[in-house]
Design an enzyme around this catalytic site. Structure first.
Site, PDB file in Angstrom:
ATOM      1  N   LYS A 183       0.869  -1.196   0.000  1.00 44.03           N
ATOM      2  CA  LYS A 183       0.000   0.000   0.000  1.00 44.03           C
ATOM      3  C   LYS A 183       0.890   1.225   0.000  1.00 44.03           C
ATOM      4  O   LYS A 183       2.021   1.179   0.472  1.00 44.03           O
ATOM      5  CB  LYS A 183      -0.866   0.009   1.264  1.00 44.03           C
ATOM      6  CG  LYS A 183      -2.096   0.864   1.150  1.00 44.03           C
ATOM      7  CD  LYS A 183      -3.104   0.177   0.284  1.00 44.03           C
ATOM      8  CE  LYS A 183      -4.472   0.752   0.416  1.00 44.03           C
ATOM      9  NZ  LYS A 183      -5.476  -0.248   0.021  1.00 44.03           N
TER      10      LYS A 183
HETATM   11  N1  GLU Z   1      -7.314  -0.023  -3.159  1.00 45.82           N
HETATM   12  C1  GLU Z   1      -8.050  -1.229  -3.345  1.00 45.82           C
HETATM   13  C2  GLU Z   1      -8.055  -2.058  -2.081  1.00 45.82           C
HETATM   14  O1  GLU Z   1      -7.828  -1.575  -1.010  1.00 45.82           O
HETATM   15  C3  GLU Z   1      -7.606  -1.996  -4.565  1.00 45.82           C
HETATM   16  C4  GLU Z   1      -6.222  -2.529  -4.531  1.00 45.82           C
HETATM   17  C5  GLU Z   1      -5.784  -3.135  -5.857  1.00 45.82           C
HETATM   18  O2  GLU Z   1      -6.602  -3.305  -6.737  1.00 45.82           O
HETATM   19  O3  GLU Z   1      -4.605  -3.423  -5.954  1.00 45.82           O
HETATM   20  O4  GLU Z   1      -8.365  -3.222  -2.120  1.00 45.82           O
END
Ligand code: GLU
Length: 440
Positions: A130
């Site tokens: 993240k």
């Molecule tokens: N931001 C989204 C989540 O928290 C998608 C993450 C992604 O598709 O890599 O799941």
């Protein structure tokens, strides 16, 4: 004990280690504590070896970088960016990038770990990552946002890559931001690399259905829960907190399935109509007026009222810590579907369980987004693209199977869906660690 534990470590049982920071009152609002409280509980039930506990709890890599840009007025400004890769045992790091003033290293660490568990719950070959930049996008021009994105991407060149770390949209980022990341990365590589990022515009290697995927996944999970609890679909009342990409699309799709959306909210406030809010109309209002506030066909209520409404389903789809020890006891919903990451604190879990609320945890409920991100990455690497129907059908299969897999663990171990999803995910990640062994 095959993973390099010292004699001293071996003398300690998992329980000794787990006993330390289990008190959810310690720091209820800290997302990393919230993640760890659940992780500890699941580790205890799985009787996870202390060495494995240590490996899974520590993020593999944490990057803190300055993001200097020139503002439109010519002044230099420096923002702070984070990228955390939590675990890559099962595949490359995967997870969103958020632009928000509330971003902290602890939050990004928690969100990265949640991505590891989420990808494992839906059994896709990714690890967890993240990132975020501490900024208030509402005070930045489009050009300034572009400069932040490009400079941050350039700072992460050694980390990003289709085989190593693949960002996606998250809070306050979208397809446009993903296009800038792809372009910056490709300029450095001297050739186009579409698979370095997902959630791109479909014109440039994005996947059909990606934008709707998280909301669609929530809808599928809610339908599974309704079926499991033997409730009717038609007329089932839903309150949605958060009207961004996830909340608005989940509301729209649930309405199509015959459920009644009686309340929705965003940062400007909450609105309620016991006869149902016509979701397309509310979306149109937001498109024209930016916020829900002032929407004419419903009455204004407070955020606290929204959480205590007499509804069947509550869908928190904003940010962390929406449901805490303070308001969990007021919730009347039978089902909570966590569209957001970490909307419920560990302290609130116990209250919801006592009240018999069926919680579809974030790492299952909102996994539709990363599942279609996986499809996008696969399509980019093949250079062959699927139609929207194929994407939705495959998403449906994965969400239904994952819901049933978590439910089986819950029934087998007499635990709730959250604990079960952690157990399933952690066991899957630990199994790969055991197979791979430790490189030294
Ligand atoms: N931001 C989204 C989540 O928290 C998608 C993450 C992604 O598709 O890599 O799941």
């Amino acid at each position: 004990m095959s993973h390099g534990t010292t004699a001293d470590d071996q003398a300690r049982t998992a329980q000794d280690i787990l006993g330390r920071d289990k008190d959810p009152h310690l720091d209820e609002d800290n997302p990393f504590e919230a993640m760890m409280a659940r992780f500890d509980h699941a580790a205890e039930l799985l009787e996870l070896e202390p060495g494995m506990y240590r490996v899974l709890r520590h993020p593999e890599k944490q990057i803190i970088t300055a993001v200097p840009i020139q503002r439109d007025n010519g002044e230099l400004e420096v923002f702070t960016g984070y990228r955390v890769i939590h675990n890559t045992a099962r595949g490359p790091g995967k997870g969103g990038m958020r632009f928000d003033l509330r971003v902290t290293l602890d939050e990004v660490k928690a969100l990265a770990a949640w991505m590891t568990w989420k990808c494992a719950v839906v059994n896709i070959p990714f690890g967890g990552a993240k990132g975020g930049v501490v900024c208030d996008p509402t005070t930045l021009s489009v050009r300034e946002l572009e400069r932040i994105t490009r400079r941050f991407t350039a700072a992460l060149m050694d980390t990003l890559g289709p085989e190593s770390d693949i960002p996606a949209p998250d809070v306050n980022t979208n397809e446009r931001v993903m296009a800038w990341i792809m372009d910056t990365y490709s300029m450095h590589q001297r050739h186009p690399v579409t698979a370095v990022v997902t959630g791109k515009p479909v014109e440039m290697g994005g996947s059909a259905g990606r934008r709707e995927a998280t909301g669609r996944g929530c809808m599928i999970a809610i339908k599974e829960a309704i079926r499991h609890l033997g409730l009717p679909l038609r007329g089932t009342k839903v309150a949605v907190q958060g009207f961004g990409n996830v909340g608005s699309i989940a509301a729209q799709l649930l309405e199509k399935e015959g459920l009644t959306i009686v309340a929705v909210s965003d940062v400007s406030g909450s609105i309620y109509n016991p006869h149902g809010i016509y979701v397309d109309d509310a979306i149109k209002w937001v498109r024209e007026n930016r916020y829900l506030g002032g929407y004419p066909n419903a009455e204004a209520i407070t955020a606290e009222q929204l959480f205590s409404l007499d509804v069947d389903v509550l869908l928190p789809a904003a940010v962390e810590n929406a449901i805490t020890r303070k308001n969990a006891g007021n919730i009347k919903a039978k089902i909570i579907c966590e569209g957001a990451n970490g909307p419920t604190t560990a302290g609130a879990d116990r209250i919801l369980e006592e009240h018999g609320v069926f919680v579809i945890p974030d790492i299952l409920a909102n996994a539709g987004g990363v599942t279609v991100s996986y499809f996008e990455w696969v399509q980019d690497r093949m250079g062959y693209f699927w139609g929207e129907e194929t994407v939705n059908e495959r998403l449906n299969t994965i969400m239904q199977q994952s819901f049933q897999a978590v439910l089986s663990v819950a029934q087998e171990h007499s635990v709730n869906m959250r604990v079960a999803s952690y157990m399933l995910a952690m066991e899957r990640v630990a199994a790969v660690h055991r197979l791979r062994g430790l490189y030294a």
